[in-house]
Motif scaffolding. Sequence first.
Motif, short mmCIF file in Angstrom:
data_model
loop_
_atom_site.label_atom_id
_atom_site.label_comp_id
_atom_site.label_asym_id
_atom_site.label_seq_id
_atom_site.Cartn_x
_atom_site.Cartn_y
_atom_site.Cartn_z
N CYS A 1 0.86 -1.19 0.00
CA CYS A 1 0.00 0.00 0.00
C CYS A 1 0.89 1.24 0.00
N SER A 2 0.25 2.40 -0.17
CA SER A 2 1.00 3.66 -0.20
C SER A 2 1.25 4.16 1.21
N VAL A 3 2.17 5.11 1.33
CA VAL A 3 2.44 5.77 2.61
C VAL A 3 1.15 6.40 3.13
N GLU A 4 0.44 7.09 2.25
CA GLU A 4 -0.80 7.76 2.65
C GLU A 4 -1.82 6.76 3.19
N ASP A 5 -2.00 5.65 2.48
CA ASP A 5 -3.02 4.68 2.89
C ASP A 5 -2.61 3.95 4.17
N GLN B 1 9.65 11.83 1.07
CA GLN B 1 9.06 12.58 -0.05
C GLN B 1 7.54 12.53 0.03
N SER B 2 6.97 11.34 0.29
CA SER B 2 5.51 11.21 0.40
C SER B 2 4.98 12.09 1.51
N CYS B 3 5.65 12.09 2.67
CA CYS B 3 5.20 12.91 3.79
C CYS B 3 5.16 14.38 3.38
N ARG B 4 6.20 14.83 2.68
CA ARG B 4 6.25 16.23 2.26
C ARG B 4 5.13 16.55 1.27
N GLU B 5 4.90 15.63 0.32
CA GLU B 5 3.83 15.88 -0.66
C GLU B 5 2.47 15.86 0.02
N LEU B 6 2.25 14.88 0.91
CA LEU B 6 0.94 14.75 1.56
C LEU B 6 0.63 15.94 2.46
N THR B 7 1.66 16.56 3.02
CA THR B 7 1.43 17.72 3.88
C THR B 7 1.60 19.01 3.07
N SER C 1 5.20 23.75 6.81
CA SER C 1 6.31 23.65 7.76
C SER C 1 5.97 22.68 8.88
N ILE C 2 7.01 22.04 9.42
CA ILE C 2 6.84 21.08 10.50
C ILE C 2 6.14 21.76 11.70
N ARG C 3 6.54 22.99 11.99
CA ARG C 3 5.97 23.70 13.14
C ARG C 3 4.45 23.91 12.97
N GLU C 4 4.06 24.28 11.76
CA GLU C 4 2.64 24.49 11.46
C GLU C 4 1.87 23.16 11.61
N LEU C 5 2.49 22.08 11.13
CA LEU C 5 1.85 20.77 11.24
C LEU C 5 1.75 20.32 12.70
N GLN C 6 2.79 20.66 13.48
CA GLN C 6 2.75 20.30 14.90
C GLN C 6 1.61 21.02 15.61
N LEU C 7 1.42 22.30 15.26
CA LEU C 7 0.33 23.05 15.90
C LEU C 7 -1.02 22.46 15.52
N GLU C 8 -1.15 22.03 14.27
CA GLU C 8 -2.39 21.40 13.84
C GLU C 8 -2.61 20.08 14.61
N GLY D 1 6.21 10.40 12.66
CA GLY D 1 7.66 10.49 12.55
C GLY D 1 8.07 11.79 11.86
N HIS D 2 7.35 12.13 10.81
CA HIS D 2 7.65 13.37 10.06
C HIS D 2 7.60 14.60 10.96
N LEU D 3 6.66 14.58 11.92
CA LEU D 3 6.50 15.73 12.82
C LEU D 3 7.38 15.64 14.06
N ASN D 4 8.12 14.53 14.18
CA ASN D 4 8.95 14.35 15.38
C ASN D 4 10.33 14.97 15.25
N SER D 5 10.64 15.50 14.08
CA SER D 5 11.96 16.09 13.88
C SER D 5 11.79 17.31 12.98
N ASP D 6 12.52 18.38 13.30
CA ASP D 6 12.37 19.59 12.49
C ASP D 6 12.74 19.36 11.03
N GLY D 7 13.58 18.35 10.78
CA GLY D 7 14.00 18.05 9.42
C GLY D 7 13.11 17.02 8.72
N GLY D 8 12.01 16.61 9.36
CA GLY D 8 11.07 15.70 8.71
C GLY D 8 11.43 14.23 8.89
#
Lengths: 311, 311
Positions: free
Chosen positions: A207-211, A275-281, A285-292, B233-240
């Motif tokens: 399966c995909s990272v997303e799924d 790469q998938s994590c970056r595309e899916l989000t 920024s990691i900080r913005e995602l952490q706040l969410e 995991g992606h959100l656990n590190s500032d570098g993804g």
Amino acid sequence: VNIIACIGAGSIGRSWATLFAARGYKARVHDADPRVLESAFGSVRESLMELERADAIESAEECFARVEFVPTLQQAVRGACHVQESIVEDVQAKMSVFATLDELVPADTVLASSTSEIPGSCFMQQLKGRDRCLVAHPVNPPHLIPLVEICPTPSTATRAVMATKQLMIRLGQQPILVTREIGGFILNRLQAAVIGEALHLVGEGFCSVEDLDKAITSGLGRRWASLGPFAAGHLNSDGGYAEYILKFERTLRQLTASLETDYSWDRTLIERIDQSCRELTQRRSIRELQLERDRKLIALRRSLDGPVSES
Amino acid sequence: VNIIACIGAGSIGRSWATLFAARGYKARVHDADPRVLESAFGSVRESLMELERADAIESAEECFARVEFVPTLQQAVRGACHVQESIVEDVQAKMSVFATLDELVPADTVLASSTSEIPGSCFMQQLKGRDRCLVAHPVNPPHLIPLVEICPTPSTATRAVMATKQLMIRLGQQPILVTREIGGFILNRLQAAVIGEALHLVGEGFCSVEDLDKAITSGLGRRWASLGPFAAGHLNSDGGYAEYILKFERTLRQLTASLETDYSWDRTLIERIDQSCRELTQRRSIRELQLERDRKLIALRRSLDGPVSES
């Protein structure tokens, strides 16, 4: 007001400080790296404001006034009723900081480590005050997720375990007891089991990272936020847990035998997942995602435990 | 109004029927055992009333009026736009019911199995209409947990996959695609990894049954209801993600190597866990506990996805 010392101000240390302040304690925060300490300042303030916006605390300003950021270990621990270490996950570094803490801190004050996977014995056994040392491992971020694993070493006094348990309950946390030392304790072993098999399933193209993430967030994570694996089994059969497992025995044994939780992944797979994590989000920024994430966790906590109130 | 046939009215089949009716479809429910069919009648009604009490649907009565309980397979499938099989987890039984369904149901209607772990190929490959057969595995109870694993066999037509995916989305479910067949698909493999290691940890005395479940409900389950293992995991590190894994690499490899997800448990352990489950739930009835679980899941779904509305 009681003071708790936070030694190490990375993501765990600053979230502990947020929790302590939100729950009416004074948090004294220290980090050996002044840049980390400075960034913790903004981060604790932001997290408290997020709690205020969510009505989980009355006033972020009032809570933040209970947090001090101090340049030395000595200042941090002075008069503290509990010391919570959250420095880097390195046995040598922990050994050294615990040796210093053991010298500085009165013998009846608990020294707790936030280590997520190193048994306390590995860095507490040589200390004169090893009876007041233990692991109190939180889940990131502790100011939003209540679980704390309390893991004594064979030298830890019952008194220290009880005091830590009581403190955690006063803080609104939910402590569990790890009764024998084991690497990764309970939580990170269960998590590693999922991460290992997840790497296998995505690595081998099932399966995909997303799924895979969706299987957890829209499926198992919801079951598990309301019921643990034993209670879930107990409710899966009218005759309870034993009936459920015996019905399911052949399948369960086949499945666990076929798992590849120790899947041998390589960096190419990790890069593909990154790469998938970056595309899916959408490269937010990691900080913005952490706040969410934090906003979701606040809503979850409210729906599971009722309103979080300042004590 | 479109009709969906529910073949098998055990805990999964009746929950599917509840979902179909709650989302505006007609559910035609059949079970070979008339006692199961009768008990499904009361259970679907009760679940719809629970949804009404939680404001997830407007009128349980109106929804329940869309559910028919019928004594034959023929009646169940007549005019159905989708057939959902949820009979016992047994390859022979599924082979036989799919052979009958393939004869009875027009060639352009999807025949979906709720099997939680048997690859569809094991019972769909001999059928003339194997191109319209696939697995659509829900999480128990599907009317409250949105995930559905869609797993085609090598003979399934893309058209059948797309139609099922669209139907699930219209029902408010969240489908994922299992792109290669594997026993246990995605969800039950991840779940088995946790169950296996949980049996090891409790079996070897590292923690109690209660504390293991709490590690999940108060800890990992909350993380996982908001973020999957990769996003976490992606959100656990500032570098993804890649930075997180490479930082954590040695620990992760040590942990996964030390897991005992294929722990060899025995009945004594299962009996002990069963006793704990009964004590922890104060010997309340399974049905009462299931209703409590369902109320928690409704609250969770609301906090994660917003209000569930009738379509």
